[in-house]
Design a protein around this motif. Sequence first.
Motif, PDB file in Angstrom:
ATOM      1  N   ALA A 179       8.675  43.331  18.759  1.00 27.86           N
ATOM      2  CA  ALA A 179       8.322  43.312  17.310  1.00 27.86           C
ATOM      3  C   ALA A 179       7.095  44.094  17.220  1.00 27.86           C
ATOM      4  CB  ALA A 179       7.771  41.713  17.021  1.00 27.86           C
ATOM      5  N   THR A 198       7.274  34.786  16.205  1.00 30.01           N
ATOM      6  CA  THR A 198       8.442  35.795  15.976  1.00 30.01           C
ATOM      7  C   THR A 198       9.602  35.097  15.165  1.00 30.01           C
ATOM      8  OG1 THR A 198       9.308  35.186  18.127  1.00 30.01           O
ATOM      9  CG2 THR A 198       7.726  37.053  17.985  1.00 30.01           C
ATOM     10  N   GLU A 199      10.415  35.813  14.540  1.00 30.92           N
ATOM     11  CA  GLU A 199      11.507  35.448  13.587  1.00 30.92           C
ATOM     12  C   GLU A 199      12.657  36.471  14.037  1.00 30.92           C
ATOM     13  OE1 GLU A 199      10.101  34.616  10.136  1.00 30.92           O
ATOM     14  OE2 GLU A 199       9.630  32.654  10.332  1.00 30.92           O
ATOM     15  N   ASP A 200      13.934  36.142  14.024  1.00 27.84           N
ATOM     16  CA  ASP A 200      15.015  37.029  13.979  1.00 27.84           C
ATOM     17  C   ASP A 200      14.940  38.114  12.535  1.00 27.84           C
ATOM     18  OD1 ASP A 200      15.883  36.151  16.377  1.00 27.84           O
ATOM     19  OD2 ASP A 200      17.232  34.685  15.537  1.00 27.84           O
ATOM     20  N   MET A 201      15.462  39.358  12.784  1.00 28.13           N
ATOM     21  CA  MET A 201      15.152  40.129  11.853  1.00 28.13           C
ATOM     22  C   MET A 201      16.168  39.977  10.618  1.00 28.13           C
ATOM     23  SD  MET A 201      13.568  42.988  12.130  1.00 28.13           S
ATOM     24  CE  MET A 201      12.985  44.229  13.302  1.00 28.13           C
ATOM     25  N   SER A 209      11.706  31.903  19.871  1.00 26.79           N
ATOM     26  CA  SER A 209      10.514  32.378  19.035  1.00 26.79           C
ATOM     27  C   SER A 209       9.176  32.119  19.987  1.00 26.79           C
ATOM     28  CB  SER A 209      10.307  31.618  17.771  1.00 26.79           C
ATOM     29  OG  SER A 209      10.239  30.107  18.288  1.00 26.79           O
ATOM     30  N   ASP A 251      23.826  38.827  20.491  1.00 32.32           N
ATOM     31  CA  ASP A 251      22.279  38.829  21.030  1.00 32.32           C
ATOM     32  C   ASP A 251      22.286  38.048  22.538  1.00 32.32           C
ATOM     33  OD1 ASP A 251      19.541  39.134  21.891  1.00 32.32           O
ATOM     34  OD2 ASP A 251      18.985  38.064  19.873  1.00 32.32           O
ATOM     35  N   LYS A 297      19.565  35.332  22.465  1.00 25.24           N
ATOM     36  CA  LYS A 297      19.765  34.125  21.790  1.00 25.24           C
ATOM     37  C   LYS A 297      20.734  33.409  22.550  1.00 25.24           C
ATOM     38  CE  LYS A 297      21.520  32.506  17.475  1.00 25.24           C
ATOM     39  NZ  LYS A 297      21.849  32.818  15.950  1.00 25.24           N
ATOM     40  N   GLU A 333      13.259  44.079  17.676  1.00 19.23           N
ATOM     41  CA  GLU A 333      14.622  43.040  17.543  1.00 19.23           C
ATOM     42  C   GLU A 333      14.011  41.998  16.591  1.00 19.23           C
ATOM     43  OE1 GLU A 333      15.454  41.801  21.281  1.00 19.23           O
ATOM     44  OE2 GLU A 333      16.102  43.560  22.055  1.00 19.23           O
ATOM     45  N   LYS A 334      12.626  41.719  16.467  1.00 20.29           N
ATOM     46  CA  LYS A 334      12.295  40.534  15.708  1.00 20.29           C
ATOM     47  C   LYS A 334      11.170  40.952  14.581  1.00 20.29           C
ATOM     48  CE  LYS A 334      13.164  37.487  19.472  1.00 20.29           C
ATOM     49  NZ  LYS A 334      14.064  36.496  19.004  1.00 20.29           N
ATOM     50  N   ASN A 335      10.841  39.912  13.730  1.00 25.54           N
ATOM     51  CA  ASN A 335       9.777  40.274  12.825  1.00 25.54           C
ATOM     52  C   ASN A 335       8.755  39.411  13.251  1.00 25.54           C
ATOM     53  OD1 ASN A 335      11.041  41.723  11.010  1.00 25.54           O
ATOM     54  ND2 ASN A 335      12.041  40.253   9.825  1.00 25.54           N
TER      55      ASN A 335
END
Length: 800
Positions: free
Chosen positions: A674, A717-720, A700, A347, A350, A746-748
Amino acid sequence: ALAWGEQVTQKYSVVLVQGHLVSEALLLFGHQHFYICENFTLSPVGDVYCTRHCLSNISDPFIFNLCSKDRSSDHYSCRRHSYGDLRLQHLAHIKYQEDIALEIFFRNGCSKFFVFHNSDRSKVFKSFCSFQPSLKGKGAPEEPLHLRRYPGSDRTMLQRWQKRDISNFEYLMHLNTLAGRTHNDYMQYPVFPWVLADYTSQTLNLTNPKTFRDLSKPMGAQTKERRLKFIQRFKEVEKTEGDMTVQCHYCTHYSSAIIPLPRPSARCRSLLSLQGGSFDVADRMFHSVKGAWESASRENMSDVRELTPEFFFLPEFLTNCNAVEFGCMQDGTALGDVQLPPWADGDPGKFISLHRQALESDFVSANLHHWIDLIFGYKQQGSAAVEAVNTFHPYFYGDKVDLGSIGDPLIRNTILGFVSNFGQVPKQLFTKPHPARTAAGKLSPGKDVTTPSSLQGHPQPFPCSLQALRPSQVTVKDMYLFSLGSESPKGAIGHIVPTEKSVLAVERGKLLLPPAWSRTFCWGADDLSCCLGSYGSDKVLMTFENLADWGRCLCAVCPSPTTIVTSGDSTVVCVWELSMAKGRPNGLHLKQALYGHTQAVTCLAASATFSILVSGSQDCTCILWDLDYLTHVARLPAHQEAISAVAISDISGIVVSCAGAHLSLWNVNGQPLASITTAWGPEGAITCCCTVEGPAWDASHAIITGSRDGMVRIWKTEDMKGSVPGQVTPEEPSAPPTSPKGHRCEKNLALCRELDISVALTGKPSKTSPAVTALAMSRNQPKLLVGDEKGRIFCWSAEG
């Protein structure tokens, strides 16, 4: 085009440097604005011509050879700038030519680099100072560089860095600028350090010193074996060359910017231009972070390159999003996206986030002054540089090369070839050891060790104190929403501005104007006109009847003190320039009308930091616009309902769009990050939103939404890959929007907390809670200001 009623008082022929693009240009001075006209020149009698229809008036062969000779690809433009948009100017040089260059910096972070082929530089410098008095004293060469004070502060930038008021990234950019490094000249590109040595682990441990590069040694001395080889080379120069003046450790340099950054399309064109129209052999191009580190630190005796700022903030440069064919390596692997270390999980975002965390870590903060000594300080030259194994070929030192005294064109071209291919040593800023940074405080129990303590004085990010938030009603300074002696509001809160000393607010249909926030822009009059008012009173300073031609105004935003953007029923986004005379407004003139929506535009947001504007419409779409060029950037995929609120983060550039109860996040290129449905039923429709400005290295993002049901919801936001207990269930995989190229989110988005003012004050929910109409985050303290439909403002803070 010239502004209404403006006359040009001065005309200067210049050369404009923009990376690999070097072109003739005109610099025109008016009373209110200055103009940069690219690919235009002056005739011998002073008339303005485009370069295609007039011979160049540049007589200096050195500067003439800088310019592009291909007229077929010329871009002709003339852009108007307000003097108030200027932040500072620096006297500069290019390819060892002193006294011929000037770089001006705008408040939005952009800059322009001019080269003068006559004696006009000092005249232009003085003209900018006369039209913008705040520039006086900035950029003067006799001013001690390390004593320059930060605007609005008694501390120098060095002191602010030592006290941890600014980040390591900000301080390094400051030093690069003072040393003459600029994004406009690839031969003087800003230089940043390799900070990590671990590109093989699955996880990155920022508490282990072995994770980091030795910042006290140059790249050529990172290993003992390599260091001894370069020392031996230094000693052998006398035997092989017979000339001690060329004695050095390295015959290449650390600051060639174009090689590691070819993937953005502009850099692809630059690379092709520098390499004769074709890419280099694929194996020699930047294709792996780990490979680049091993080459520069251990394996390649011709490679001692450091990094560029992009490695700490720009994930896009690591991906080949334009599908450029760079060729194949010897093993048959096609060159595409850059290969990332295992700890980045493939990523780019990241990687950039962790890399920036490493730059701001305690270890780097404690040792960065050693690297500054090597690049900008006392170990750059002389005996200290020899002892530090940090000497380069004399052609790389601008203060040792006087091109004007070199008569032999072969030698002169050889020197320029060195500079063009490898760069040059920055201007020396310090002649004594650079002071160390103040040590960070000890880690408190339970503190996340992955969070840098680089900015010791900054408050903890807002989400850290979510569970302790308590509301209190706010007293608003000079707030004229309330009648004298009563608590009856004039209407719903429309705009809140928290300042250091007070909270300012106006009702819906009004907008507070920066930078003093003492004026308001008002719309909604029966005759469709708009006006400029004085905050704290009903006094109208000026009425703008020309806005009535564009129909009923529904929203407005003010990205800078001289720019106001409006839109509404006409579907057209109008960008206006607020002209000033002696500090007072004297007119509102249309700069550009932006077309793209098919129904009324209901909300606007702007970020001067990222130079983007976003408009949301009842046609269920959002459009991103470039604030500098006032052009279309991207149309976000259609939402399921009309857009009700938009916002942009000045830290990350994240774009937030809200449609009904649906919340979506996008990057600045319009790709989805997201998406989630925040509530159900019409009462859960989102009415306003804002972003929480956390540290730039935090991957995040926290988003705050206000709804029609009176609820304030805080999202993160958090990684999937991760699953969090109590997380709100995201929509089905088919529901998140996709970009035009089919990219998935890409994120939740996880719900951190719901804030209900009725429950907090009375202990039970209210069936008739007024809608939330405005949100604002205090910059200095983690406080959330919430305005509602009844004209009330509540402050949610950990202090209560």
